[in-house]
Design a protein around this motif. Structure first.
Motif, short mmCIF file in Angstrom:
data_model
loop_
_atom_site.label_atom_id
_atom_site.label_comp_id
_atom_site.label_asym_id
_atom_site.label_seq_id
_atom_site.Cartn_x
_atom_site.Cartn_y
_atom_site.Cartn_z
N LEU A 1 55.38 74.87 67.86
CA LEU A 1 56.05 73.65 67.43
C LEU A 1 55.03 72.57 67.07
CD1 LEU A 1 58.84 73.54 70.18
CD2 LEU A 1 59.10 74.31 67.82
N ALA A 2 53.97 72.46 67.87
CA ALA A 2 52.95 71.45 67.62
C ALA A 2 52.24 71.70 66.29
CB ALA A 2 51.94 71.41 68.76
N ALA A 3 51.93 72.97 66.01
CA ALA A 3 51.26 73.29 64.74
C ALA A 3 52.11 72.87 63.55
CB ALA A 3 50.93 74.77 64.69
N ALA A 4 53.42 73.16 63.62
CA ALA A 4 54.30 72.78 62.52
C ALA A 4 54.44 71.27 62.42
CB ALA A 4 55.67 73.43 62.71
N ALA A 5 54.57 70.59 63.57
CA ALA A 5 54.73 69.12 63.56
C ALA A 5 53.49 68.44 63.03
CB ALA A 5 55.06 68.63 64.96
N LEU A 6 52.30 68.93 63.41
CA LEU A 6 51.06 68.33 62.90
C LEU A 6 50.90 68.59 61.40
CD1 LEU A 6 48.60 69.11 65.82
CD2 LEU A 6 49.56 66.90 65.18
N GLY A 7 51.40 69.73 60.94
CA GLY A 7 51.40 69.97 59.49
C GLY A 7 52.25 68.95 58.76
N LEU A 8 53.39 68.59 59.35
CA LEU A 8 54.24 67.56 58.74
C LEU A 8 53.51 66.22 58.73
CD1 LEU A 8 57.64 68.47 60.46
CD2 LEU A 8 57.06 68.75 58.04
N LEU A 9 52.84 65.89 59.84
CA LEU A 9 52.11 64.62 59.89
C LEU A 9 51.00 64.58 58.85
CD1 LEU A 9 51.64 61.92 61.43
CD2 LEU A 9 50.05 63.18 62.91
N THR A 10 50.26 65.67 58.72
CA THR A 10 49.18 65.73 57.73
C THR A 10 49.73 65.57 56.32
OG1 THR A 10 47.89 67.17 59.19
CG2 THR A 10 47.30 67.16 56.86
N SER A 11 50.88 66.14 56.05
CA SER A 11 51.45 66.07 54.70
C SER A 11 51.80 64.64 54.30
CB SER A 11 52.69 66.96 54.60
OG SER A 11 53.78 66.41 55.34
N LEU A 12 51.99 63.76 55.29
CA LEU A 12 52.30 62.36 54.97
C LEU A 12 51.08 61.59 54.50
CD1 LEU A 12 54.68 61.51 57.95
CD2 LEU A 12 55.31 61.85 55.56
N GLY A 13 49.90 62.08 54.82
CA GLY A 13 48.68 61.43 54.37
C GLY A 13 48.54 59.99 54.82
N LEU A 14 48.86 59.70 56.06
CA LEU A 14 48.81 58.32 56.55
C LEU A 14 47.36 57.82 56.61
CD1 LEU A 14 51.37 58.49 59.49
CD2 LEU A 14 51.78 57.89 57.09
N GLN A 15 47.12 56.67 56.07
CA GLN A 15 45.81 56.04 56.10
C GLN A 15 45.98 54.61 56.61
OE1 GLN A 15 42.94 57.59 55.44
NE2 GLN A 15 43.94 59.51 54.81
N ARG A 16 45.59 54.39 57.85
CA ARG A 16 45.70 53.05 58.44
C ARG A 16 47.11 52.48 58.31
NH1 ARG A 16 42.31 51.56 62.03
NH2 ARG A 16 42.55 49.36 61.47
N ALA A 17 48.09 53.35 58.39
CA ALA A 17 49.48 52.89 58.33
C ALA A 17 49.86 52.22 59.63
CB ALA A 17 50.41 54.07 58.05
N ARG A 18 50.64 51.16 59.54
CA ARG A 18 51.09 50.45 60.74
C ARG A 18 52.37 51.12 61.23
NH1 ARG A 18 48.15 45.77 61.13
NH2 ARG A 18 49.57 44.98 62.74
N ARG B 1 53.15 48.09 70.25
CA ARG B 1 52.77 47.30 69.08
C ARG B 1 52.36 48.26 67.98
NH1 ARG B 1 48.42 46.17 72.73
NH2 ARG B 1 46.40 46.96 72.00
N ASP B 2 52.27 47.75 66.76
CA ASP B 2 51.97 48.62 65.62
C ASP B 2 50.71 49.42 65.88
OD1 ASP B 2 54.11 47.31 64.56
OD2 ASP B 2 52.92 45.99 63.26
N CYS B 3 50.78 50.72 65.59
CA CYS B 3 49.67 51.63 65.87
C CYS B 3 49.05 52.08 64.55
CB CYS B 3 50.16 52.84 66.66
SG CYS B 3 48.87 54.03 67.03
N LEU B 4 47.76 51.76 64.38
CA LEU B 4 47.04 52.14 63.17
C LEU B 4 46.12 53.33 63.39
CD1 LEU B 4 47.63 48.90 62.96
CD2 LEU B 4 45.94 48.98 61.14
N ASP B 5 45.98 53.79 64.60
CA ASP B 5 44.98 54.79 64.94
C ASP B 5 45.50 56.20 64.64
OD1 ASP B 5 43.09 56.44 66.02
OD2 ASP B 5 43.22 55.63 68.05
#
Length: 352
Positions: free
Chosen positions: A270-287, A209-213
């Motif tokens: 790989l994880a460091a680069a992938a988390l950098g990509l996630l941070t760059s998206l700036g997700l805030q309570r995104a579903r 189901r949609d994940c907001l966490d």
């Protein structure tokens, strides 16, 4: 009376011939290589020698040794013929290096853009070409390693080649020192391996189901990076770029791409680069409905020159990772997992 000469035993056999000198070419292809032009270039070069190793997206290495007798040309002439065919048939310009091993051929190709640079086979002449070059010309020597050596007055390849092994080990550590000493002396025993790396690898995570966490997003990306790392290592490959795609409940998506500082198969890198990509998206309570992580610009691991590290903890981490891979191959993919991927107590895998 004729005397028959007495036989003194069997004629001595000629000394066994040594290994044939290798003639390795490195081609750096210029221009736009989309629309199958890179594959066409590989096919053309494969008509010259079967020993062709691809380094997408714009390089290739050839072992010309076995093709010389067939074409009746010397290595330089044969390489020039290959370059002319690439230009005439596909409009692909190139820079080329020709040497006795893969490392020197790659260095020669980088020396003169759009020219052919040949490193002489004579050891003294090859040393004259290699020794004056800056340390950063050697594969795997970045600014940090060059700066560390520079503090001891070591700035050129020749200065490192002349350094006693024990001194170099005190500066860099045993493993990096041995590797750098071999490179500084122009040694590289790796063969050209005919193989075409897979174009890309991908891993995805679909939430029930949609994940907001944000914490679960973070853990999900870590898990995907770990999966890709295991698959890259199992296939003997490294990745040069990662792409993260986040898909949302409204069926829209966002994608970010990042080139890695150097080709990698080590999961933490790989994880460091992938988390950098996630941070760059700036997700805030995104579903978030799904996460997709793709690795491309793949190349054989043994073709990649890893940056020399003076941190012994990195060697230990890689040794532990190799041991965990062996355990997973024997007992299953979940036999060993990083602590960061352990599910929190009471987690149900959903997300609010």
């Amino acid at each position: 009376m004729t005397r028959t000469p007495r036989r003194q035993g069997p004629e001595p056999s000629p000394p066994p011939a040594g290994p044939r000198p290798r003639h390795i070419a490195h081609l750096r292809l210029h221009g736009t290589l989309d629309g199958g032009r890179y594959d066409a270039a590989l096919a053309l070069l494969g008509d010259i020698t079967p020993h062709v190793q691809a380094f997408p997206p714009d390089a290739v290495q050839l072992d010309l040794t076995s093709a010389l007798r067939y074409f009746g040309q010397d290595p330089y002439e044969l390489l020039q013929m290959a370059r002319m065919r690439l230009m005439a048939l596909y409009g692909i310009a190139s820079s080329a290096g020709l040497a006795g091993n893969r490392m020197l051929a790659a260095m020669a190709a980088a020396a003169e853009p759009r020219q052919t640079t040949q490193i002489p086979r004579d050891q003294a002449a090859a040393d004259r070409w290699l020794r004056p070059r800056p340390l950063t010309a050697l594969p795997g020597v970045g600014q940090a390693t060059a700066a560390a050596l520079g503090r001891y007055g070591l700035h050129t390849v020749g200065q490192v080649a002349d350094l006693p092994p024990a001194t170099l080990q005190r500066i860099l550590g045993a493993g990096p020192a041995r590797l750098l000493a071999e490179r500084a002396r122009g040694r590289d025993p790796r063969p050209v391996t005919p193989q075409a790396p897979a174009a890309q690898l991908s891993a995805d995570l679909r939430y029930e189901r949609d994940c907001l966490d944000p914490g679960q997003h973070h853990q999900g990306v870590l898990g995907l990076a770990e999966q890709l790392g295991r698959r890259l290592r199992a296939g003997g490959q490294v990745a040069g770029r990662l792409t993260l795609t986040v898909r949302y409940a409204d069926r829209s998506s966002t994608t970010r791409t990042r080139a890695l500082p150097e080709p990698a198969d080590h999961s933490p890198d790989l994880a460091a680069a992938a988390l950098g990509l996630l941070t760059s998206l700036g997700l805030q309570r995104a579903r978030v409905r799904a996460l997709d992580l793709r690795a491309d610009r793949l190349a054989p691991r043994e073709a990649a020159h890893r940056q020399l590290s003076m941190d012994p903890s990195e060697d230990r981490a890689r040794a532990l990772e190799a041991a965990a891979d062996r355990a997973r191959r024997r007992f299953g993919p979940t036999a060993v997992l990083p602590a960061t991927l352990a599910p929190p107590p009471g987690a149900d895998g959903g997300g609010g």
